[in-house]
Write a protein that holds these residues in place. Sequence first.
Motif, mmCIF file in Angstrom:
data_model
loop_
_atom_site.group_PDB
_atom_site.id
_atom_site.type_symbol
_atom_site.label_atom_id
_atom_site.label_comp_id
_atom_site.label_asym_id
_atom_site.label_seq_id
_atom_site.Cartn_x
_atom_site.Cartn_y
_atom_site.Cartn_z
ATOM 1 N N UNK A 23 0.814 -1.206 0.000
ATOM 2 C CA UNK A 23 0.000 0.000 0.000
ATOM 3 C C UNK A 23 0.855 1.267 0.000
ATOM 4 N N UNK A 24 1.896 1.286 0.832
ATOM 5 C CA UNK A 24 2.702 2.503 0.962
ATOM 6 C C UNK A 24 3.564 2.751 -0.273
ATOM 7 N N UNK A 25 4.208 1.697 -0.783
ATOM 8 C CA UNK A 25 5.034 1.886 -1.979
ATOM 9 C C UNK A 25 4.144 2.165 -3.191
ATOM 10 N N UNK A 26 2.973 1.525 -3.245
ATOM 11 C CA UNK A 26 2.034 1.833 -4.325
ATOM 12 C C UNK A 26 1.582 3.277 -4.269
ATOM 13 N N UNK A 27 1.338 3.788 -3.063
ATOM 14 C CA UNK A 27 0.958 5.197 -2.914
ATOM 15 C C UNK A 27 2.089 6.116 -3.356
ATOM 16 N N UNK A 28 3.329 5.724 -3.092
ATOM 17 C CA UNK A 28 4.475 6.510 -3.586
ATOM 18 C C UNK A 28 4.418 6.653 -5.098
ATOM 19 N N UNK A 325 2.767 -1.952 -8.433
ATOM 20 C CA UNK A 325 2.062 -1.111 -9.401
ATOM 21 C C UNK A 325 0.631 -1.598 -9.614
ATOM 22 N N UNK A 326 0.366 -2.875 -9.369
ATOM 23 C CA UNK A 326 -1.026 -3.340 -9.354
ATOM 24 C C UNK A 326 -1.797 -2.585 -8.275
ATOM 25 N N UNK A 327 -1.191 -2.483 -7.098
ATOM 26 C CA UNK A 327 -1.809 -1.725 -6.002
ATOM 27 C C UNK A 327 -1.980 -0.265 -6.384
ATOM 28 N N UNK A 328 -0.964 0.317 -7.018
ATOM 29 C CA UNK A 328 -1.042 1.715 -7.448
ATOM 30 C C UNK A 328 -2.160 1.906 -8.471
ATOM 31 N N UNK A 329 -2.324 0.941 -9.382
ATOM 32 C CA UNK A 329 -3.407 1.020 -10.359
ATOM 33 C C UNK A 329 -4.767 1.013 -9.694
ATOM 34 N N UNK A 330 -4.920 0.173 -8.657
ATOM 35 C CA UNK A 330 -6.186 0.135 -7.923
ATOM 36 C C UNK A 330 -6.443 1.463 -7.210
#
Length: 450
Positions: A23-28, A325-330
Amino acid sequence: MTQDAERSAAPRAEIRPPLLQLLLVGLQHVLLMYGGAVAVPLIVGQAAGLSREETAFLINADLLVAGLATLVQSLGIGPLGIRMPVMMGASFAAVGSMVAMAGMPGVGLQGIFGATIAAGFFGLLLAPFMSKVTRFFPPLVTGTAITAIGLTLFPVAVNWAGGGSGARAFGSLHHLTLAALVLATILLVNRFLRGFWVNVAVLIGMVAGYALAGLLGMVDLGGLEQAPWLRVVEPLHFGLPTFGVAPVLGMCLVVVIVFVESSGMFLALGSITERPVTPADLRRGLLCDAGASLIAGFFNTFTHSSFAQNIGLVQMTGVRSRYVTVTAGAILVALSLLPKAAFLVASIPPAVLGGAGIAMFGMVAATGIRILQQADIGDRRNQLLVAVSLGIGMAPVVRPDFLAHLPHWLEPITHSGIALATLSAMALNLLFNIFAEKDRVQPCIVHPDP
């Protein structure tokens, strides 16, 4: 085999970090690319004379398509998606052309969306052929292209650090202090902390910068109360697309440039994640780029491509899992449905992004230099290739009007330092290495006199 051993043996792109780290790295990733993601719809919306509400709709549409494209690119669906940590967003390569189209009689937004759809279809036809050119991207060309990506992005970071375009007090002490705080925090976290904290160093720096900006009254939340809590992006919001010959041809040229840039970025990620990119991988990645553009036209947004700035984040954090990046896409998809949340992210002052950008874009250039070490850089011809290609790539960065008198249809190339450097490196590699393999001059050995 133990679980730890299995994780160490698995390719880095396939390892799933713990949920909090995801979650945190995706938010970055989202925070770093958000400014670029919203810049294109802001510019085009302004050129088309849209109201603030309609421009906000363009932004949400772009976030939706960027999120969906990132999910497909990272996860992979059938023949689509390179299955690597790639962030997608609206491409800057088309901005000049779209601004011109927005002011043309009979074109406007409907013509832009129609040209985007046609160009996406053209890209689907072109991608299988482009995927066969990997042999023209040896480490010499790839390293040069990636170094150029980092160097050409530096002006973006410096502009952010000074307060952003149009800032009344550009370069003032409070802007520079914010950027310096973010950069210093990132450096100190990398120096004194380990493991998980290093992976989220950019996020920590940006949170610290945002907090200070709030205390200094530099965070503008005007309009937040008026933004709705939930809004679904409906297709063809601005009417049916139109298809003019000139806009379609111009956007097809943009797709070719996007493919050249994306090819270099995919090969860079292959080096960073230690997973060589095959022609099949490249084809899937380019097909996703083209498919995203095809869908984008129906969902009221523009040509999409991979985002170069996020490559530096992959290298700097060391988290090379595609599930980040899957998390970032979501997260992007969620932001597209929640205008208030998207508004908060958009309120991050440019100076905060600038402090992070200096570190991130520098890491991109450093990655290119590292890849160049794999090439025969001691050869004089190869040195000349790197020198000339970087010089050509920096020309539109140093003087944006340097190539202004060339035909307008060349603007997607002449306005992109990345495209110029990549095309130059490819051409000079053909001249110096591939076509001249047989007549390469052998080193002269001087024997001492007896």
